[in-house]
Motif scaffolding. Sequence first.
Motif, short mmCIF file in Angstrom:
data_model
loop_
_atom_site.label_atom_id
_atom_site.label_comp_id
_atom_site.label_asym_id
_atom_site.label_seq_id
_atom_site.Cartn_x
_atom_site.Cartn_y
_atom_site.Cartn_z
N ASP A 37 2.43 45.23 -38.72
CA ASP A 37 1.91 46.31 -39.58
C ASP A 37 1.11 47.33 -38.80
N GLU A 38 0.94 47.08 -37.47
CA GLU A 38 0.31 48.03 -36.55
C GLU A 38 -1.15 48.32 -36.90
N THR A 39 -1.81 47.38 -37.55
CA THR A 39 -3.22 47.55 -37.87
C THR A 39 -4.06 47.37 -36.62
N HIS A 40 -5.04 48.23 -36.44
CA HIS A 40 -5.94 48.14 -35.29
C HIS A 40 -7.33 47.72 -35.75
N PRO A 41 -8.06 46.96 -34.95
CA PRO A 41 -7.73 46.51 -33.59
C PRO A 41 -6.83 45.29 -33.54
N ALA A 42 -6.61 44.60 -34.68
CA ALA A 42 -5.74 43.43 -34.70
C ALA A 42 -4.87 43.48 -35.94
N CYS A 43 -3.57 43.27 -35.77
CA CYS A 43 -2.66 43.32 -36.91
C CYS A 43 -2.88 42.10 -37.81
N ASN A 44 -2.35 42.15 -39.02
CA ASN A 44 -2.56 41.07 -39.98
C ASN A 44 -1.87 39.78 -39.54
N ASN A 45 -0.71 39.91 -38.86
CA ASN A 45 -0.01 38.71 -38.39
C ASN A 45 -0.88 37.92 -37.42
N CYS A 46 -1.45 38.62 -36.44
CA CYS A 46 -2.27 37.95 -35.43
C CYS A 46 -3.58 37.44 -36.04
N THR A 47 -4.14 38.21 -36.96
CA THR A 47 -5.37 37.78 -37.62
C THR A 47 -5.14 36.49 -38.39
N ARG A 48 -4.01 36.44 -39.11
CA ARG A 48 -3.69 35.25 -39.90
C ARG A 48 -3.44 34.03 -39.02
N ARG A 49 -2.83 34.25 -37.84
CA ARG A 49 -2.49 33.14 -36.94
C ARG A 49 -3.61 32.85 -35.93
N SER A 50 -4.68 33.69 -35.96
CA SER A 50 -5.80 33.53 -35.02
C SER A 50 -5.34 33.59 -33.57
N THR A 51 -4.44 34.54 -33.29
CA THR A 51 -3.95 34.73 -31.93
C THR A 51 -4.43 36.08 -31.40
N PRO A 52 -4.59 36.22 -30.08
CA PRO A 52 -5.01 37.51 -29.51
C PRO A 52 -4.01 38.60 -29.84
N CYS A 53 -4.51 39.76 -30.22
CA CYS A 53 -3.64 40.88 -30.59
C CYS A 53 -3.86 42.02 -29.61
N ASN A 54 -2.84 42.31 -28.82
CA ASN A 54 -2.93 43.39 -27.83
C ASN A 54 -1.77 44.35 -28.02
N TYR A 55 -2.06 45.63 -27.92
CA TYR A 55 -1.03 46.65 -28.06
C TYR A 55 -0.66 47.20 -26.69
N PRO A 56 0.62 47.57 -26.50
CA PRO A 56 1.00 48.17 -25.21
C PRO A 56 0.18 49.40 -24.95
N VAL A 57 -0.20 49.60 -23.68
CA VAL A 57 -1.02 50.75 -23.32
C VAL A 57 -0.33 52.05 -23.68
N SER A 58 1.00 52.08 -23.54
CA SER A 58 1.73 53.32 -23.81
C SER A 58 1.60 53.76 -25.25
N ASN A 59 1.32 52.80 -26.19
CA ASN A 59 1.16 53.17 -27.58
C ASN A 59 -0.07 54.02 -27.80
N ALA A 60 -1.07 53.82 -26.95
CA ALA A 60 -2.32 54.56 -27.11
C ALA A 60 -2.29 55.87 -26.35
N THR A 61 -1.17 56.16 -25.71
CA THR A 61 -1.05 57.37 -24.92
C THR A 61 -0.24 58.40 -25.67
N SER A 62 -0.73 59.60 -25.75
CA SER A 62 -0.03 60.62 -26.49
C SER A 62 1.28 60.96 -25.80
N PRO A 63 2.30 61.39 -26.57
CA PRO A 63 3.58 61.76 -25.96
C PRO A 63 3.43 62.85 -24.92
N ARG A 64 2.42 63.70 -25.06
CA ARG A 64 2.26 64.79 -24.10
C ARG A 64 1.72 64.29 -22.78
N GLU A 65 1.09 63.12 -22.79
CA GLU A 65 0.52 62.60 -21.56
C GLU A 65 1.54 61.81 -20.76
#
Length: 353
Positions: A37-65
Amino acid sequence: MNDSPRPTEAPSYLARKTHRKSRLGCLECKRRRVKCDETHPACNNCTRRSTPCNYPVSNATSPRERPRKVPMWRDHIPKVAFKHNYVAQLILAFSALHLAREDRSREAVCVARSTALESAAISGMMDALSKDASSNPGALWVASMMLCFCSFGKGPQPGQYLVYSETREPEWLGLLQGVKTISETSPNAISSVIPTSDKPVAERTEPMSPEQVVPGLGKALDDLRSSVDAFRAEDPSFEKYLHPLDELRNCFGSAFERRIDSNSIKICSHMVFAWLYRLEEHYLATLQAKRPMALVILAHYLVLLSQLEGYWYIHGWVPHIMEAVKRQLHPAYQQWLQWPQSSILTSPAASAA
């Protein structure tokens, strides 16, 4: 009247159920091949499973960068790697460390492979340094950069604190000093890897005061500089702390920009790493000796490094080093950790990681 389905139509029970694809999902959901569901800082799937939730760095980078970084890694560095084995080996070593983080079932194998590749690359770099190093400064510059990434990518290790350790100075720092000497005598080292004519037009940005990102920075560095000056009046050896402190101020001052089009903050990661690159040998020696003021300055640098905590290879390093500094710092200097600790806990990067 023919009511049979047209040839282009499929029976309803065979129709594929569609849904919005999660292209920016977290790494754990991608690994499990489930919708995020792409919720930040942790998605609902990871929150429910109590697992670390990390997003790819490229997702936080704007397309222009992204285009600014793509040509270097896609077009130029691979060419260097084909010509110099030690560069290719370090790229593969870093990739193996990434795989180790992504697939824990293969962690031991990937780490062992990375260690072997890095060892072979270091031998190759030492051989190049002992010969005509001036003929390939660009390759050595890339290799030094990859060695730094590999050091981060291994993750926090007991007794290892990136720029110093419990035993001896990390090997990659010694190599970095040699590469720095070559770069200083070969000003065209970087342009030999990334031709100026091939650099894309930069996105529209404007300078941004680091105080807007890290409140209280100016006062903290001013107070620390005043303390160093006071000690230096009685002990001239404190002169060695001025350079790393001044460079830290410079790196903070150049690390943040505001994107004009989106009004968002851009972190210039190369300026975060620049402080490590600019460290002088005598300051590194005081770090290895765990001198109090050297540790205090390092703690202030961790505030800058924490801005990149969302990168997979940085994750965990900041608290690991800070705990070591707290443990090894003389009680009389503990007061100097109050601002770094509070700033790390409240930094935007730390809260989003």
